[in-house]
Design a protein around this motif. Structure first.
Motif, PDB file in Angstrom:
ATOM      1  N   LEU A 231     141.728  66.566 -62.075  1.00 60.74           N
ATOM      2  CA  LEU A 231     140.857  66.159 -60.963  1.00 60.74           C
ATOM      3  C   LEU A 231     140.901  67.194 -59.833  1.00 60.74           C
ATOM      4  N   LYS A 232     142.084  67.768 -59.586  1.00 65.23           N
ATOM      5  CA  LYS A 232     142.199  68.803 -58.550  1.00 65.23           C
ATOM      6  C   LYS A 232     141.331  70.013 -58.914  1.00 65.23           C
TER       7      LYS A 232
ATOM      8  N   GLU B 269     138.684  69.951 -60.773  1.00 65.02           N
ATOM      9  CA  GLU B 269     137.279  69.543 -60.602  1.00 65.02           C
ATOM     10  C   GLU B 269     136.872  69.599 -59.135  1.00 65.02           C
ATOM     11  N   VAL B 270     137.771  69.157 -58.254  1.00 65.70           N
ATOM     12  CA  VAL B 270     137.480  69.170 -56.815  1.00 65.70           C
ATOM     13  C   VAL B 270     137.259  70.606 -56.345  1.00 65.70           C
ATOM     14  N   ILE B 271     138.125  71.518 -56.805  1.00 64.82           N
ATOM     15  CA  ILE B 271     138.011  72.927 -56.397  1.00 64.82           C
ATOM     16  C   ILE B 271     136.706  73.516 -56.931  1.00 64.82           C
ATOM     17  N   LYS B 272     136.322  73.097 -58.148  1.00 62.82           N
ATOM     18  CA  LYS B 272     135.056  73.577 -58.731  1.00 62.82           C
ATOM     19  C   LYS B 272     133.874  73.190 -57.847  1.00 62.82           C
ATOM     20  N   THR B 273     133.883  71.962 -57.341  1.00 63.39           N
ATOM     21  CA  THR B 273     132.739  71.490 -56.531  1.00 63.39           C
ATOM     22  C   THR B 273     132.639  72.282 -55.237  1.00 63.39           C
ATOM     23  N   ASN B 274     133.747  72.878 -54.807  1.00 69.71           N
ATOM     24  CA  ASN B 274     133.749  73.643 -53.558  1.00 69.71           C
ATOM     25  C   ASN B 274     132.965  74.935 -53.696  1.00 69.71           C
ATOM     26  N   ASN B 275     132.980  75.507 -54.901  1.00 66.48           N
ATOM     27  CA  ASN B 275     132.349  76.809 -55.104  1.00 66.48           C
ATOM     28  C   ASN B 275     130.928  76.713 -55.652  1.00 66.48           C
ATOM     29  N   VAL B 276     130.528  75.480 -56.012  1.00 70.99           N
ATOM     30  CA  VAL B 276     129.192  75.308 -56.613  1.00 70.99           C
ATOM     31  C   VAL B 276     128.142  75.392 -55.516  1.00 70.99           C
ATOM     32  N   SER B 277     127.018  76.050 -55.828  1.00 76.83           N
ATOM     33  CA  SER B 277     125.918  76.063 -54.857  1.00 76.83           C
ATOM     34  C   SER B 277     125.425  74.634 -54.697  1.00 76.83           C
ATOM     35  N   GLU B 278     125.088  74.265 -53.484  1.00 77.36           N
ATOM     36  CA  GLU B 278     124.837  72.852 -53.150  1.00 77.36           C
ATOM     37  C   GLU B 278     123.768  72.240 -54.052  1.00 77.36           C
ATOM     38  N   HIS B 279     124.153  71.299 -54.836  1.00 75.47           N
ATOM     39  CA  HIS B 279     123.261  70.536 -55.708  1.00 75.47           C
ATOM     40  C   HIS B 279     123.246  69.124 -55.142  1.00 75.47           C
ATOM     41  N   GLU B 280     122.147  68.387 -55.354  1.00 73.15           N
ATOM     42  CA  GLU B 280     122.044  67.079 -54.691  1.00 73.15           C
ATOM     43  C   GLU B 280     123.177  66.125 -55.096  1.00 73.15           C
ATOM     44  N   ASP B 281     123.701  66.279 -56.335  1.00 71.50           N
ATOM     45  CA  ASP B 281     124.749  65.361 -56.773  1.00 71.50           C
ATOM     46  C   ASP B 281     126.161  65.893 -56.534  1.00 71.50           C
ATOM     47  N   THR B 282     126.282  67.169 -56.114  1.00 67.66           N
ATOM     48  CA  THR B 282     127.622  67.749 -55.946  1.00 67.66           C
ATOM     49  C   THR B 282     128.428  66.976 -54.917  1.00 67.66           C
ATOM     50  N   ASP B 283     127.776  66.656 -53.784  1.00 68.45           N
ATOM     51  CA  ASP B 283     128.469  65.933 -52.710  1.00 68.45           C
ATOM     52  C   ASP B 283     128.944  64.568 -53.198  1.00 68.45           C
ATOM     53  N   LYS B 284     128.063  63.880 -53.930  1.00 70.59           N
ATOM     54  CA  LYS B 284     128.429  62.541 -54.414  1.00 70.59           C
ATOM     55  C   LYS B 284     129.567  62.632 -55.435  1.00 70.59           C
ATOM     56  N   TYR B 285     129.516  63.676 -56.268  1.00 68.14           N
ATOM     57  CA  TYR B 285     130.569  63.857 -57.271  1.00 68.14           C
ATOM     58  C   TYR B 285     131.908  64.143 -56.586  1.00 68.14           C
ATOM     59  N   ARG B 286     131.856  64.986 -55.551  1.00 64.73           N
ATOM     60  CA  ARG B 286     133.078  65.302 -54.796  1.00 64.73           C
ATOM     61  C   ARG B 286     133.656  64.017 -54.192  1.00 64.73           C
ATOM     62  N   GLN B 287     132.763  63.193 -53.668  1.00 63.09           N
ATOM     63  CA  GLN B 287     133.193  61.909 -53.083  1.00 63.09           C
ATOM     64  C   GLN B 287     133.884  61.038 -54.135  1.00 63.09           C
ATOM     65  N   LEU B 288     133.281  60.993 -55.338  1.00 62.45           N
ATOM     66  CA  LEU B 288     133.882  60.212 -56.442  1.00 62.45           C
ATOM     67  C   LEU B 288     135.274  60.729 -56.783  1.00 62.45           C
ATOM     68  N   LEU B 289     135.406  62.069 -56.839  1.00 59.86           N
ATOM     69  CA  LEU B 289     136.708  62.660 -57.177  1.00 59.86           C
ATOM     70  C   LEU B 289     137.752  62.326 -56.120  1.00 59.86           C
ATOM     71  N   VAL B 290     137.335  62.396 -54.855  1.00 58.40           N
ATOM     72  CA  VAL B 290     138.270  62.089 -53.752  1.00 58.40           C
ATOM     73  C   VAL B 290     138.743  60.642 -53.866  1.00 58.40           C
ATOM     74  N   ARG B 291     137.806  59.737 -54.152  1.00 57.48           N
ATOM     75  CA  ARG B 291     138.181  58.313 -54.270  1.00 57.48           C
ATOM     76  C   ARG B 291     139.122  58.081 -55.442  1.00 57.48           C
ATOM     77  N   THR B 292     138.851  58.783 -56.545  1.00 54.95           N
ATOM     78  CA  THR B 292     139.717  58.622 -57.722  1.00 54.95           C
ATOM     79  C   THR B 292     141.128  59.121 -57.414  1.00 54.95           C
ATOM     80  N   LEU B 293     141.219  60.287 -56.770  1.00 51.13           N
ATOM     81  CA  LEU B 293     142.536  60.828 -56.390  1.00 51.13           C
ATOM     82  C   LEU B 293     143.247  59.899 -55.405  1.00 51.13           C
ATOM     83  N   HIS B 294     142.462  59.324 -54.507  1.00 48.68           N
ATOM     84  CA  HIS B 294     143.002  58.350 -53.538  1.00 48.68           C
ATOM     85  C   HIS B 294     143.659  57.182 -54.284  1.00 48.68           C
TER      86      HIS B 294
END
Length: 953
Positions: A360-361, A363-388
């Protein structure tokens, strides 16, 4: 043969406006015309017979002049004609002419062209006259040995249907087909032959399968699917056969066809609950999800994995496959990722949580480097919640997760940063050992935070948990750095007039600066009204928030400074240092207060924020022990209490979930006999293949319809009065995206009603698909008319209309009976759903349509009223039970639901019990509904208004 038994296989669309030709002209075309004219005439004859015409005079003409022709189109049309033409006399005996037709069939079955042979064999499957079939049996048998697979394939089907309908014509069919199957090479022929053996003689099918069970993986996918079905049926009917065939199912898991793998995995799980079988099936499902490109397939197979997890004995096996399941995260679709993360979180255990967190870590780092896609933010949010969730359940993991997530506090996406902040707040409260690490990381990223909401939360955490002298001084330094030079007003005015260049600004001004010229600033502030625009980004973050008029953050800053100052006074004994620190904190508050009162910011400070800052100044000037206790202990205690309550709720819901899974059978439970059970009680016993077919057709019964017959009667709507000349009532059948109206029309007069037409129109987002066709009703006759209505969105719709008809023999105008309106209930499309508080508040702010409903009820209890509203609107209460328990005279609750069209509906119930009016006083208050579309908000409001009062049943 009765009309009900006379099944029609061929459906042909006919344009109703064409004039039917006469029998004489058809006869002439069939006798003397060219091939093209004969073809057209034959088509017209077929259409006329389908419309109910008898045309007995044309039968011999067609036998003499059309039957001998070799044209392929005519041959094909003749097969349709022989299927629909009446072949018997009125007393049920076969027509003499049919013997000539029978001879023509026999010739076609020996025709050199494989298309004519094959299509004739297909036609024979539809014949129901054994006298016609009997002379053809030798020709049909010989077709099994034809060189072309099309002929052999259809010969098997013909033999199967003849054996099923008239066994005496070919009693040795199973043996014949078994021998054919052994020597056959073509996959489609083998599949048809095997299908026949399954239904005609299952033992022979099993004998054949046992001879070639090791070669099954080399067969074509269509035959493999049939084999899976056979094994499923045999093993369920006779469990002792399982050991014999389970190896075959294992082999089919390696099939090259995704459909075979899917069915084999599903069958394997139903046949065996051994850990190896469950693991093999689960791995097969995971491979399918990863390899299949279609998102719908991925979601369907994921659902099967989730079903596997629901079984308590299978859950342990799936826990070992968590890392394999996480491979699905490579799919870009957000819905698939969401389900995968939820499944992984449900399965994670102390054995594999470390590996899960590492993935998951990454995956989170991957989302940081991805050019902004409409679902990237939502996916990052999902990953943060899962890690939480992982860190809360497994506290040892928190130390690994926090440094990675803290980077996202400076993220421009507020939603992901807010989730990180919530996680950090919970971690710092729960895990004392992690506090120094979190404080250190928070101070590192503090200056980079870009959004005011996150800044406010970070300020609170720093103010609440900084407990050492160094940390407290670091907080003060960061605040000064974030605020820029003070006093702010004087500094800003100097910038406007150009006295101070932007670059000269000192990042942290000395703390000894006294506030002496406060009165002069006010007189100079008139200059600010026509100041030239400066680059906003040159300002430090906190100052830019304040200049934008966001003074809520100033109130938050004042509270934080008060907390750290009170704590500093306790830690540091030196009076001079104490006074210096407190004075600096007060200076910052005063300069912010002054800025708010000046005309420099875009919006002036609110009275609430002024009161808060003034209170903090008063507390710091007095430094009483009581205030110290309130600021430094009570705040943390309330957070601790909230987190404890939330944890208890999660444990309770998990406990309920596990109790739901563990099905216990009591000694005195009634025995359910399959023959006596209702349709919907047999789900566990039903054929898997039948169930999947029904699901694909959308025919799954809704759970709440306990008695289907009773629920059907509830939906009958009377459309006209009993004394009207035409009585009508409608059964409204609501499917997912369409509505079928089954209207019963009864002629109550002694006249024949001609052109009786149901005319419908719709209001709302409904659309009539087709206009019902006119009928002729005999005296006191009745008929059923069906009408389809498409539904496009969730809102209350109305279907209205009338029935128009002519009375035979009357010269007057058309008669008309107006129908009552049919109201389409929004509740058929709304389902309860859940979302987080943050999502609820975000949607509440975004949705533009609001409908405010005044409570008007006879219910006297607050909780009872809430339950009544939940039941009548299909919404789910998001406010936890703990928050609603007890009695304090008022109640506020948030409700949420989603429609099958993906529309969200929010509601806030604010009700109170007027105690001064006595114990029997009804509940009063308001319900506010918010939705994206106007129709949804209005429809839900109407529904609540209609069902507010409790009916006295």
């Amino acid at each position: 043969m009765t009309a009900a038994e006379n099944v029609c296989y061929t459906l042909i669309n006919v344009s109703s406006d064409s004039e039917p030709p006469s029998e004489v002209s058809l006869k002439a075309d069939l006798e003397k015309g060219e091939i093209k004219a004969k073809t057209e005439a034959l088509k017209k004859v077929i259409i006329m017979i389908l419309n109910g015409e008898k045309l007995p005079g044309l039968l011999m003409t067609i036998i003499r002049f059309v039957l001998p022709l070799q044209d392929h189109t005519i041959k094909k049309l003749l097969l349709v004609f022989w299927e629909i033409v009446p072949k018997t006399t009125a007393d049920g005996k076969l027509l003499q002419e049919m013997i000539l037709v029978c001879d023509a069939y026999r010739k076609d079955l020996q025709h050199p062209n494989e298309f004519i042979r094959g299509s004739t064999l297909r036609f024979l499957c539809k014949l129901k006259e054994s006298e016609l079939l009997e002379p053809l049996m030798p020709a049909i048998r010989s077709c099994l040995e034809h060189r072309h697979s099309y002929v052999r394939r259809n010969a098997v089907l013909a033999i199967y249907t003849i054996y099923r309908n008239f066994e005496h014509l070919i009693p040795d069919a199973p043996e014949l087909i078994h021998d054919f199957l052994v020597n056959e090479k073509d996959a489609s022929c083998k599949r048809n032959a095997f299908m026949m053996l399954i239904h005609a003689d299952q033992d022979r099918a099993l004998d054949y399968l046992s001879t070639c069970i090791d070669q099954v993986h080399t067969f074509g996918d269509i035959l493999q699917l049939v084999i899976v079905e056979l094994i499923y049926k045999v093993c369920h009917a006779n469990p002792s056969e399982r050991a014999r065939f389970i190896r075959c199912i294992y082999n089919l898991l390696q099939s090259s066809s995704p459909a075979v793998k899917y069915e084999a995995a599903g069958t394997l799980v139903t046949l065996s609950s051994a850990p190896t079988a469950v693991k093999a099936a689960a791995q097969c499902y995971i491979d399918l999800i990863i390899k299949e490109s279609d998102n719908n397939v991925k979601l369907i197979v994921l659902d099967r994995l989730i079903e596997l997890k629901e079984h308590p004995t299978h859950e342990r096996v799936l826990q070992d496959l968590v890392m394999d399941i996480l491979r699905v995260l490579s799919t870009p679709d957000l819905e698939v990722r969401k389900k995968t993360l939820q499944l992984a979180l449900d399965l994670v255990s102390s054995r594999n949580v470390e590996e899960l967190v590492i993935v998951l870590k990454k995956e989170v780092i991957k989302t940081n480097n991805v050019s902004e896609h409409e679902d990237t933010d939502k996916y990052r949010q999902l990953l943060v919640r899962t890690l939480h969730s992982c860190s809360v359940r497994f506290p040892d993991m928190a130390a690994n997760v926090i440094p990675v997530l803290m980077e996202f506090l400076s993220d421009t996406n507020e939603a992901a940063a807010a989730d990180v902040l919530e996680f950090v707040r919970e971690a710092i409260q729960r895990f004392d050992s992690l506090r120094p690490l979190i404080i250190e990381k928070m101070l590192e990223v503090f200056h980079a935070i870009k959004t005011v909401k996150i800044y406010r939360g970070a300020l609170w955490i720093l103010g609440e948990y900084c407990s050492t002298k160094d940390d407290i001084q670091s907080v003060m330094t960061e605040v000064r750095r974030s605020l820029g030079e003070i006093p702010i007003v004087e500094n800003e005015i100097k910038k406007e007039t150009g006295e101070v260049k932007q670059d000269d600004e000192v990042s942290a001004a000395p703390a000894q600066k006294l506030v002496t010229e406060m009165g002069t600033y006010v007189t100079q502030s008139a200059l600010s009204s026509s100041r030239p625009s400066k680059k906003e980004e040159d300002r430090p973050p906190l100052r830019s928030f304040l200049m934008d008029g966001d003074f809520y953050v100033a109130a938050s800053l004042a509270t934080t400074l008060t907390k750290v100052a009170l704590r500093y006074v306790v830690i540091v004994q030196d009076k001079k240092k104490q006074n210096s620190f407190v004075a600096e904190a007060m200076l910052i508050m005063v300069t912010v207060l002054h800025l708010g009162k000046s005309s420099l910011p875009k919006k002036p400070i609110t009275d609430d924020d002024v009161d808060r800052i003034s209170l903090c100044l008063k507390v710091l000037s007095e430094c009483s022990p009581l205030m110290n206790d309130i600021f430094n202990k009570e705040c943390r205690r309330s957070l601790s209490h909230m987190l404890t309550v939330r944890l208890e709720e999660e444990k309770l819901s998990q406990k309920k979930e596990s109790e739901k899974r563990n099905v216990t059978v009591q000694a005195d439970d009634p025995i359910s006999f399959m023959q006596l059970t209702a349709k919907n009680e047999m789900t566990s016993k039903e054929d898997q293949f039948q169930l999947s077919l029904l699901a694909a057709m959308g025919n799954t019964q809704r759970k709440e319809a306990a008695d289907p017959l009773a629920s059907k009667l509830n939906k009958v709507t009377q459309l006209t009065g009993f004394s009207d000349p035409v009585y009508a009532e409608a059964y409204v059948h609501v499917n997912q995206y369409d509505i079928v109206l089954d209207v019963l029309v009864v002629n109550q007069t002694s006249d024949t009603l001609q052109n009786c037409t149901l005319e419908l129109a719709t209001l709302g987002d409904l659309k009539l698909v087709e206009k019902p066709s006119p009928l002729t009703l005999a005296p006191h006759d009745f008929a059923n008319i069906k009408a389809n209505v498409k539904v496009a969105s969730t809102e209350n719709g109305i279907i209205f209309g009338n029935i128009v008809y002519d009375v035979s023999g009357a010269a007057s105008d058309r008669n008309c009976v107006v129908l009552s309106d049919i109201h389409i209930d929004i509740m058929d499309y709304i389902q309860p759903a859940s979302c987080t508080d943050a999502e609820f508040r975000q949607m509440w702010a975004e949705f533009e349509w609001e409908n405010k409903v005044t409570v008007n009820t006879n219910i006297t209890d607050l909780n009872e009223y809430l339950q009544h509203i939940l039941k009548s609107t299909n919404m789910k209460c998001l406010t936890p039970e703990k928050a609603l328990s007890g009695f304090c005279g008022f109640m506020a609750a948030n409700l949420y639901a989603r429609s099958i069209f993906g529309e969200d509906a929010l509601a806030n119930v604010s009700v109170e019990k007027p105690i001064h009016l006595g114990p029997d006083a009804p509940v009063n208050g308001h319900i506010r509904i918010r939705a994206k579309s106007q129709g949804m908000a209005l429809s839900l409001g109407d529904k609540i208004n209609l069902s507010q009062k409790k009916s006295n049943m």
